[in-house]
Scaffold this motif. Sequence first.
Motif, PDB file in Angstrom:
ATOM      1  N   ILE A  94       0.655  -1.062   0.035  1.00 51.79           N
ATOM      2  CA  ILE A  94       0.120  -0.177  -0.095  1.00 51.79           C
ATOM      3  C   ILE A  94       0.977   1.304  -0.144  1.00 51.79           C
ATOM      4  O   ILE A  94       1.771   1.440   0.855  1.00 51.79           O
ATOM      5  CB  ILE A  94      -0.964  -0.262   1.315  1.00 51.79           C
ATOM      6  CG1 ILE A  94      -1.965  -1.187   1.153  1.00 51.79           C
ATOM      7  CG2 ILE A  94      -1.766   1.346   1.226  1.00 51.79           C
ATOM      8  CD1 ILE A  94      -2.624  -1.256   2.446  1.00 51.79           C
ATOM      9  N   THR A  95       0.613   2.233  -0.999  1.00 47.05           N
ATOM     10  CA  THR A  95       1.238   3.466  -0.770  1.00 47.05           C
ATOM     11  C   THR A  95       0.707   4.254   0.388  1.00 47.05           C
ATOM     12  O   THR A  95      -0.425   4.731   0.258  1.00 47.05           O
ATOM     13  CB  THR A  95       0.999   4.261  -2.232  1.00 47.05           C
ATOM     14  OG1 THR A  95       1.691   3.257  -3.275  1.00 47.05           O
ATOM     15  CG2 THR A  95       1.839   5.556  -2.305  1.00 47.05           C
ATOM     16  N   ILE A  96       1.461   4.810   1.219  1.00 45.55           N
ATOM     17  CA  ILE A  96       1.290   5.965   2.183  1.00 45.55           C
ATOM     18  C   ILE A  96       1.636   7.148   1.577  1.00 45.55           C
ATOM     19  O   ILE A  96       2.779   7.428   1.595  1.00 45.55           O
ATOM     20  CB  ILE A  96       1.846   5.327   3.476  1.00 45.55           C
ATOM     21  CG1 ILE A  96       1.385   4.008   3.570  1.00 45.55           C
ATOM     22  CG2 ILE A  96       1.279   6.439   4.562  1.00 45.55           C
ATOM     23  CD1 ILE A  96       0.069   3.773   3.932  1.00 45.55           C
ATOM     24  N   HIS A  97       1.028   7.964   1.188  1.00 49.63           N
ATOM     25  CA  HIS A  97       1.018   9.198   0.299  1.00 49.63           C
ATOM     26  C   HIS A  97       1.980  10.191   1.287  1.00 49.63           C
ATOM     27  O   HIS A  97       1.563  10.435   2.593  1.00 49.63           O
ATOM     28  CB  HIS A  97       0.044  10.059  -0.345  1.00 49.63           C
ATOM     29  CG  HIS A  97      -0.782   9.019  -1.288  1.00 49.63           C
ATOM     30  ND1 HIS A  97      -0.152   9.028  -2.655  1.00 49.63           N
ATOM     31  CD2 HIS A  97      -1.767   8.559  -1.445  1.00 49.63           C
ATOM     32  CE1 HIS A  97      -1.042   8.259  -3.276  1.00 49.63           C
ATOM     33  NE2 HIS A  97      -2.217   7.721  -2.577  1.00 49.63           N
ATOM     34  N   GLY A  98       3.056  10.452   0.811  1.00 45.44           N
ATOM     35  CA  GLY A  98       3.990  11.483   1.595  1.00 45.44           C
ATOM     36  C   GLY A  98       4.980  10.730   2.588  1.00 45.44           C
ATOM     37  O   GLY A  98       5.763  11.388   3.134  1.00 45.44           O
ATOM     38  N   ALA A  99       4.693   9.456   2.866  1.00 43.26           N
ATOM     39  CA  ALA A  99       5.514   8.639   3.691  1.00 43.26           C
ATOM     40  C   ALA A  99       6.161   7.481   3.132  1.00 43.26           C
ATOM     41  O   ALA A  99       7.613   7.378   3.658  1.00 43.26           O
ATOM     42  CB  ALA A  99       4.490   8.165   4.853  1.00 43.26           C
ATOM     43  N   GLY A 100       5.586   6.891   2.249  1.00 47.61           N
ATOM     44  CA  GLY A 100       6.159   5.437   1.816  1.00 47.61           C
ATOM     45  C   GLY A 100       5.236   4.520   1.361  1.00 47.61           C
ATOM     46  O   GLY A 100       4.129   4.467   0.731  1.00 47.61           O
ATOM     47  N   TYR A 101       5.631   3.244   1.727  1.00 48.45           N
ATOM     48  CA  TYR A 101       5.113   2.073   1.542  1.00 48.45           C
ATOM     49  C   TYR A 101       4.703   1.043   2.611  1.00 48.45           C
ATOM     50  O   TYR A 101       5.770   0.986   3.698  1.00 48.45           O
ATOM     51  CB  TYR A 101       5.938   1.131   0.436  1.00 48.45           C
ATOM     52  CG  TYR A 101       5.854   1.863  -1.011  1.00 48.45           C
ATOM     53  CD1 TYR A 101       4.781   1.766  -1.792  1.00 48.45           C
ATOM     54  CD2 TYR A 101       7.050   2.608  -1.280  1.00 48.45           C
ATOM     55  CE1 TYR A 101       4.986   2.495  -3.164  1.00 48.45           C
ATOM     56  CE2 TYR A 101       7.314   3.217  -2.706  1.00 48.45           C
ATOM     57  CZ  TYR A 101       5.926   3.050  -3.585  1.00 48.45           C
ATOM     58  OH  TYR A 101       6.047   3.689  -4.721  1.00 48.45           O
ATOM     59  N   LEU A 102       3.717   0.321   2.840  1.00 46.16           N
ATOM     60  CA  LEU A 102       3.269  -0.534   3.862  1.00 46.16           C
ATOM     61  C   LEU A 102       3.078  -1.940   3.250  1.00 46.16           C
ATOM     62  O   LEU A 102       2.268  -1.924   2.395  1.00 46.16           O
ATOM     63  CB  LEU A 102       2.040   0.033   4.730  1.00 46.16           C
ATOM     64  CG  LEU A 102       1.423  -0.615   5.537  1.00 46.16           C
ATOM     65  CD1 LEU A 102       2.337  -0.940   6.782  1.00 46.16           C
ATOM     66  CD2 LEU A 102       0.135  -0.245   5.933  1.00 46.16           C
ATOM     67  N   PHE A 103       3.620  -2.839   3.767  1.00 46.59           N
ATOM     68  CA  PHE A 103       3.253  -4.294   3.435  1.00 46.59           C
ATOM     69  C   PHE A 103       2.230  -4.880   4.501  1.00 46.59           C
ATOM     70  O   PHE A 103       2.721  -4.892   5.459  1.00 46.59           O
ATOM     71  CB  PHE A 103       4.730  -4.901   3.304  1.00 46.59           C
ATOM     72  CG  PHE A 103       4.542  -6.463   2.678  1.00 46.59           C
ATOM     73  CD1 PHE A 103       4.196  -6.466   1.281  1.00 46.59           C
ATOM     74  CD2 PHE A 103       4.867  -7.595   3.209  1.00 46.59           C
ATOM     75  CE1 PHE A 103       4.095  -7.773   0.840  1.00 46.59           C
ATOM     76  CE2 PHE A 103       4.651  -8.758   2.747  1.00 46.59           C
ATOM     77  CZ  PHE A 103       4.249  -9.131   1.427  1.00 46.59           C
ATOM     78  N   THR A 104       1.222  -5.492   3.985  1.00 43.84           N
ATOM     79  CA  THR A 104       0.340  -5.975   4.770  1.00 43.84           C
ATOM     80  C   THR A 104       0.192  -7.396   5.321  1.00 43.84           C
ATOM     81  O   THR A 104      -0.325  -7.583   6.097  1.00 43.84           O
ATOM     82  CB  THR A 104      -1.047  -5.397   4.290  1.00 43.84           C
ATOM     83  OG1 THR A 104      -1.531  -6.461   3.088  1.00 43.84           O
ATOM     84  CG2 THR A 104      -1.311  -4.236   4.024  1.00 43.84           C
ATOM     85  N   ALA A 105       0.963  -8.301   4.524  1.00 43.34           N
ATOM     86  CA  ALA A 105       0.682  -9.910   4.690  1.00 43.34           C
ATOM     87  C   ALA A 105       2.002 -10.312   5.646  1.00 43.34           C
ATOM     88  O   ALA A 105       3.141 -10.299   5.085  1.00 43.34           O
ATOM     89  CB  ALA A 105       0.648 -10.470   3.245  1.00 43.34           C
TER      90      ALA A 105
END
Length: 229
Positions: free
Chosen positions: A212-223
């Motif tokens: 998931i793209t966290i706008h202005g912050a980076g990326y988040l992996f959920t699994a």
Amino acid sequence: MTGCVLIVSDDAQVHQPLRSILEPHGFEIHGAGSLAQADACLAGLPVALVLLDARWPDALAVTRQWREGSSVGIMLIGDDTDRLAALECGADEYLVQPVQPRELLARARNLLRRVNPPVPMDTHLKRFAGWTLDTGRRRLKAGDGRETPLSHGEFQLLNVFMRNVGLTLSRDQLMDQLRNREWLPNDRSIDVLVGRLRRKLQDNPADPELIITIHGAGYLFTAAASLAA
């Protein structure tokens, strides 16, 4: 580390200097001047690294084709304007002409180490969100059994994500955790790798569920991943 290298170019002024740099250092060099010759070499020889002339016709399409079916190391050589496009198509490295011998040797050796790492004693199959990651063979397996090879960059990025499930990582943090890769200022290679990894994980970029793209912050992996029995 030395290995079998395939130089793909129909221009002797590209082929010969690359051969003259690598061959004295123990690399086994083969050449191909057409796509048919290159495919024959890849099918019949233990090629670990391809050096592809970026000015060669359809070089980017060929890079994408090889990456989809193989984990062979791919280094394109050409003008700096094509570098990001080459990475988007699956190239592992891009070397700007004129080629500096020490840089070529260093990048070739590093890429070969990444493509053919020693198999660790604790190689495992890792499962997450219906996928299985074979860490020894660097391949993704879908629920229906289909396997997809990962480039070294994709493999490293996926492992970084799996070590940081649920945490938002900035581009700088991701780059810091990727090993054996050189980055340039303002480089968007992280976004390129994320895009490639999303495609292989069938994660819709318009509405991703895994990365998931966290706008202005980076990326988040959920699994969260677990070891396969």
